[in-house]
Design an enzyme around this catalytic site. Structure first.
Site, mmCIF file in Angstrom:
data_model
loop_
_atom_site.group_PDB
_atom_site.id
_atom_site.type_symbol
_atom_site.label_atom_id
_atom_site.label_comp_id
_atom_site.label_asym_id
_atom_site.label_seq_id
_atom_site.Cartn_x
_atom_site.Cartn_y
_atom_site.Cartn_z
ATOM 1 N N HIS A 176 8.672 -4.537 3.336
ATOM 2 C CA HIS A 176 9.276 -3.201 3.181
ATOM 3 C C HIS A 176 8.682 -2.262 4.224
ATOM 4 C CE1 HIS A 176 11.299 -0.155 0.421
ATOM 5 N NE2 HIS A 176 10.749 0.572 1.375
ATOM 6 N N HIS A 228 10.203 0.435 7.395
ATOM 7 C CA HIS A 228 11.364 1.023 8.081
ATOM 8 C C HIS A 228 11.037 1.100 9.563
ATOM 9 C CE1 HIS A 228 13.424 2.357 4.367
ATOM 10 N NE2 HIS A 228 12.206 2.307 3.891
ATOM 11 N N GLU A 259 11.911 4.946 -7.708
ATOM 12 C CA GLU A 259 10.895 5.674 -6.936
ATOM 13 C C GLU A 259 11.025 7.155 -7.299
ATOM 14 O OE1 GLU A 259 11.808 5.864 -2.775
ATOM 15 O OE2 GLU A 259 9.768 6.393 -2.162
ATOM 16 N N ASP A 307 5.876 0.722 4.188
ATOM 17 C CA ASP A 307 6.996 1.666 4.176
ATOM 18 C C ASP A 307 7.214 2.334 5.549
ATOM 19 O OD1 ASP A 307 9.183 2.697 2.879
ATOM 20 O OD2 ASP A 307 8.089 4.115 1.622
HETATM 21 ZN ZN ZN Z 1 11.418 2.500 1.943
#
Ligand code: ZN
Length: 343
Positions: free
Chosen positions: A19, A21, A202, A280
């Site tokens: 995970h 980006h 989330e 992330d």
């Molecule tokens: Zn994310």
């Protein structure tokens, strides 16, 4: 956490990140190079740039997201940024990564989505040819833009399926744009052979995770941490072996939980929910995969066996083929076996 304080074993161990980006994983050195290349005067040094990215709140995160995007102007910028990011992962001993990517975020560049996609894939291929790492792309569809846009984007990206792109993800505002709106898009993507994941649980609670599982048939859940509020859902995740892509520092920085002491990572791990640890948007949250592993290991005092389990789970729940999973599992296994012999 200063890099010097990270135990050597965490630095050296083979890692997997599921995970991440790409647009939030640039290196500061590369971004500073871009700013200089375009002769922009907004920051004078890498330190000043890093200071600018110490996030105050979620609004600041969004502002910085768009601020840095304006420096990505040519196909070479995308290619080189991707190359540097993947290289940086490999230097941390990441052997496999699945990275989200969203080529629609760069309208200002004037480049087509196809040009950005091809440049990104070519950056990955270059890094893969020079370093012992492999990376698959997951297209991130933003909830806020609605299901028609999502379907158009799926169509636009489908020619790249299995040519760099392996999956479809769902991001954006989960409170106001429910997963159920994207049922058709996900059904169609599954039919075409995309692997599926969705951010849920989330900013919104367990109902959002349920919807990602039931409506979208997501194979993995991005974050999913607020599943902890619903014991029935936690049991379901265990029974169906639905993995969570957990990003602890991100959750703390965006205030999903006030501190690591309140974070449910260890609760999930001890109950045998399939959890993975991820970064992330590493530079935006002042972290990276090495730091994330160090953070949870020092907080929960994990043993070598537990560290190994975390990484092998990430391989198990990845979107790799069974043969590739076997290859990466063996790599991980032999690293830890050698370590046991040398102790
Ligand atoms: Zn994310």
């Amino acid at each position: 956490m200063k890099k010097e304080n990270i135990p050597e074993i965490i630095r050296r161990m083979p890692k997997v990140e599921l995970h991440l980006h790409l647009e939030g994983a640039f290196t500061f050195e590369f971004l500073f190079g871009l700013i200089k290349k375009y002769d922009e005067q907004e920051v004078k040094s890498i330190d000043e740039l890093k200071q600018k990215f110490i996030l105050k709140d979620f609004q600041h995160f969004i502002e910085m997201w768009f601020w840095k995007n304006k420096f990505f102007r040519t196909a070479e910028d995308f290619e080189e940024s991707t190359y540097q990011t993947i290289k940086n992962l490999s230097l941390q001993n990441v052997i496999y990564s699945e990275a989200f990517f969203s080529p629609w975020d760069f309208k200002l560049s004037g480049l087509t989505v196809e040009a950005i996609t091809e440049a990104t894939i070519s950056g990955i291929r270059r890094a893969e040819s020079e370093y012992p790492i492999k990376c698959g792309l997951i297209v991130d569809i933003v909830r806020d833009h609605g299901s028609d846009t999502a379907m158009n984007r799926l169509n636009q990206i489908t020619p790249y399926l299995n040519k760099g792109i392996i999956g479809l993800g769902l991001g954006g505002n989960e409170r106001d744009f429910p997963a159920s709106d994207f049922k058709e898009v996900f059904r169609e993507a599954r039919k075409r052979g995309f692997r599926l994941t969705a951010h849920a649980g989330e900013a919104a609670g367990p109902e959002s995770v349920w919807s990602a599982i039931i409506d979208l048939q997501a194979e993995r859940i991005g974050h999913g941490v607020r599943a902890v509020e619903d014991p029935h859902l936690v049991d379901y995740l265990i029974k169906k072996e639905i993995p969570l892509e957990i990003c602890v520092t991100s959750n703390i920085k965006t205030k999903v939980f006030p501190s690591i002491q309140n974070h449910p990572f260890n609760t999930f791990f001890k109950k045998d929910v399939k959890v993975t640890i991820n970064s992330d948007d590493p530079p935006m949250f002042g972290s990276d995969i090495t730091n994330e592993l160090e953070l949870i290991c020092s907080e929960y005092n994990y043993s070598d066996n537990e560290l190994e389990k975390l990484t092998s789970t990430a391989v198990d729940v990845s979107f790799l083929s069974n043969n590739e999973k076997k290859k990466y599992s063996n790599l991980i296994k032999s690293f830890w076996e050698e370590r046991n012999i040398s102790l």
